[in-house]
Design an enzyme around this catalytic site. Structure first.
Site, PDB file in Angstrom:
ATOM      1  N   HIS A 246       0.853  -1.190   0.000  1.00 46.52           N
ATOM      2  CA  HIS A 246       0.000   0.000   0.000  1.00 46.52           C
ATOM      3  C   HIS A 246       0.890   1.240   0.000  1.00 46.52           C
ATOM      4  CE1 HIS A 246       0.473   1.778   4.044  1.00 46.52           C
ATOM      5  NE2 HIS A 246       0.785   0.525   4.412  1.00 46.52           N
ATOM      6  N   CYS A 247       0.351   2.350  -0.390  1.00 46.92           N
ATOM      7  CA  CYS A 247       0.998   3.665  -0.348  1.00 46.92           C
ATOM      8  C   CYS A 247      -0.054   4.664   0.120  1.00 46.92           C
ATOM      9  CB  CYS A 247       1.610   4.030  -1.694  1.00 46.92           C
ATOM     10  SG  CYS A 247       0.449   4.112  -3.064  1.00 46.92           S
ATOM     11  N   GLU A 248       0.120   5.917  -0.221  1.00 41.52           N
ATOM     12  CA  GLU A 248      -0.837   6.897   0.281  1.00 41.52           C
ATOM     13  C   GLU A 248      -2.231   6.677  -0.320  1.00 41.52           C
ATOM     14  OE1 GLU A 248      -1.332  11.763   0.741  1.00 41.52           O
ATOM     15  OE2 GLU A 248       0.315  10.916  -0.439  1.00 41.52           O
TER      16      GLU A 248
END
EC number: 3.1.3.48
Length: 572
Positions: free
Chosen positions: A475-477
């Site tokens: 995941h990232c932002e």
């Protein structure tokens, strides 16, 4: 010696048109009185000799003199409005001040002296219409050729008065002078019928004249006709025959049909005007029946102004469609979209005659729904196609990746899938300042691809139990760019390190919505419980530095190892 003075032999007196020859013998001595008859003959011979030397024509001939009506006919021999030729001379209207027409008169010698007893020396003629040369040339012209010279149209003359005693005789000299001198009515029409011409121009036996005229003679034209209506004269003229004219038979043998029906549209007009008026008229009306015969398939760019606006024409080029609407293109389209698994009900239909070619099976013939169902079945399997996914997945932005929701991740962290999952790894692909601002518990911060590759592929991890699974979640932002790139990079490296379809980590997931959507709902699962966006004002320099390092590391890795990209391939 005798001195002679000869006046012009043909001199018009008073504009009356009477031409006579006079001779005056002036002698210094008295003429001999012995034989007066001999003296007169001698003088006449001398005059004739002088005239012959001067090439002058004699005014008298052994033939009968011209009557006034005969002279009028000869004068108008060149007047023909139907010949189409231009008149040689226009009418001089300077002398037409009076209402009365010019009247023919007799010679002054006869009126004064009365010595000329013979009718042969007397004739009447209009001024300018007949010259002495014409009488000289009259002998040369045959009478047979004068029929074409005779005009169809006579000049307008005063109408005759009705006599109480019947028709007036032209032989009566007193009545003759009265007819021509006192016109008491309007000018009559110009085109006289044949019987009127015959009756009015029939001379008496004592006034018979033989007239002949050369076609090449130049005649003076008096004027143009005024009307085409024949005059109404009293008396019966049917009994008068052409042979009574005695010299006028060749002139007045005109066809009655030609006189009744002039060769032009209007009898008193010239040939050119007659052709214009008698020609076919252009009809501007267009019948619909004639227009319907025109081919309707012919395209018209501009409509003719003479054509009607509304015509019974179809709106389409093909107004009647064929009964058989089965075209080869439609048949081909229907066959291409049909499924090969359809029941064989179509075989019951009667087959067409002739040899039928069977089409080979192609991808277009396969039902697309069956392919999608088959693909969906494969998509439920993990990367090595050995098992199904342990966690429930959802669709996301990238179709080749498997997405899970924040609720599923929270359930996994709470141990709801311990029976299936032996160990799971949460990879935070954000930059370090973002990770320090707040992250999910037990997550690893790996923001470069080489770090992920070194961590999982240098010493691959295996589950202790064959029934258990190892799960990696990226995941990232927002889980829109950096997280998907890291997930694809690990799958590519894993494919390159194993034989297809074997993988070290066949089950990879992506958190839908990223940390931004997970933090508001599950703050208790985050530490510290805060959120630092990537474009924070306090970390602009750090953002530029980490971006530069990520690009450099990716370039170095591509130079060290060959690139194995599986763009668009399912990663499981």
């Amino acid at each position: 010696m005798i001195k002679e003075r000869v006046t012009p032999p043909f001199q018009a007196s008073g504009g009356s048109g009477v031409v006579m020859a006079e001779s005056h013998i002036i002698s210094s001595e008295a003429p001999p009185k012995s034989n007066p008859g001999l003296n007169i003959r001698t003088n006449c011979r001398m005059i004739l000799n002088l005239l012959r030397e001067k090439d002058c024509s004699v005014t008298f001939s052994p033939e009968q003199p011209l009557t006034p009506v005969t002279d009028l006919a000869v004068g108008f021999s060149n007047l023909s409005t139907f010949s189409g030729e231009t008149p040689k001379r226009c009418l001089d209207l300077s002398n037409l001040g009076d209402e009365t027409a010019p009247l023919p008169t007799e010679s002054p010698d006869r009126m004064s002296s009365g010595k000329l007893e013979s009718p042969k020396t007397q004739f009447v003629q209009f001024d300018g219409l007949f010259t002495p040369d014409l009488a000289w040339k009259a002998k040369k012209c045959p009478k047979r050729n004068m029929n074409s010279v005779l005009p169809h149209l006579l000049c307008s003359t005063p109408s005759f008065k009705k006599a109480s005693g019947g028709q007036r005789s032209l032989s009566n000299k007193e009545n003759e002078g009265e007819l021509f001198k006192n016109p008491n009515c309007k000018p009559v029409a110009l085109l006289l019928p044949q019987e009127v011409v015959d009756s009015q121009l029939s001379p008496t036996p004592e006034n018979k004249v033989d007239i002949s005229l050369d076609e090449d003679c130049e005649m003076n034209i008096l004027g143009s006709p005024i009307s085409a209506d024949p005059p109404c004269l009293d008396g019966a003229h049917d009994d008068i025959k052409m042979q009574n004219l005695d010299g006028f038979a060749d002139f007045f043998s005109v066809d009655e049909e030609e006189m009744e029906n002039p060769p032009g549209a209007v009898g008193n007009l010239s040939c050119s005007m007659a052709i214009l008026l008698s020609g076919p008229l252009l009809n501007q009306d267009v019948e619909i029946s004639n227009v319907n015969n025109i081919s309707l398939n012919r395209s018209r760019l501009y409509r003719s102004p003479s054509m009607p606006e509304k015509l019974d024409r179809p709106m389409l080029k093909r107004p009647v469609r064929p009964l058989n609407s089965e075209t080869p293109v439609r048949v081909k389209r229907r066959r291409s979209t049909s499924s090969p698994l359809q029941p064989e009900e179509e075989n019951c239909q009667p087959q067409r005659r002739g040899t039928s070619l069977k089409k080979t099976l192609s991808l277009c013939d396969v039902d697309i729904s069956s392919v999608l169902d088959e693909d969906c079945g494969h998509r439920q399997l993990i990367g090595d196609f050995s098992k199904v996914y342990a966690l429930p997945t959802v669709t996301g932005r990238h179709q080749d990746l498997r997405y899970i929701t924040g609720e599923t991740l929270a359930a996994l962290m709470h141990g709801d899938f311990n029976s299936l999952v032996e160990k799971f790894f949460i990879i935070d692909c954000r930059y370090p300042y973002e990770y320090d601002g707040g992250h999910i518990k037990s997550a690893f911060n790996l923001h470069r691809q080489d770090e992920v590759t070194d961590y999982f592929l240098q010493q691959p991890l295996t589950p202790l139990m064959a029934q258990k699974r190892l799960i990696i979640i990226f995941h990232c932002e927002f889980s829109s760019e950096r997280g998907p790139k890291m997930c694809r990079s690990l799958r590519e490296e894993d494919r390159a390190s194993n034989d297809y379809p074997s993988l070290y980590y066949p089950e990879l997931y992506l958190l839908k919505g990223g940390y931004k959507d997970f933090f508001p709902e599950y703050k208790e699962l985050c530490e510290p419980q805060s959120y630092c966006p990537m474009h924070h004002q306090d970390f602009r320099e750090d953002l530029l530095k980490f971006r530069t390092k990520c690009k450099t590391s990716v370039g170095d890795r591509k130079r060290r190892e060959p690139e194995f990209r599986l763009t668009g391939q399912r990663l499981g």
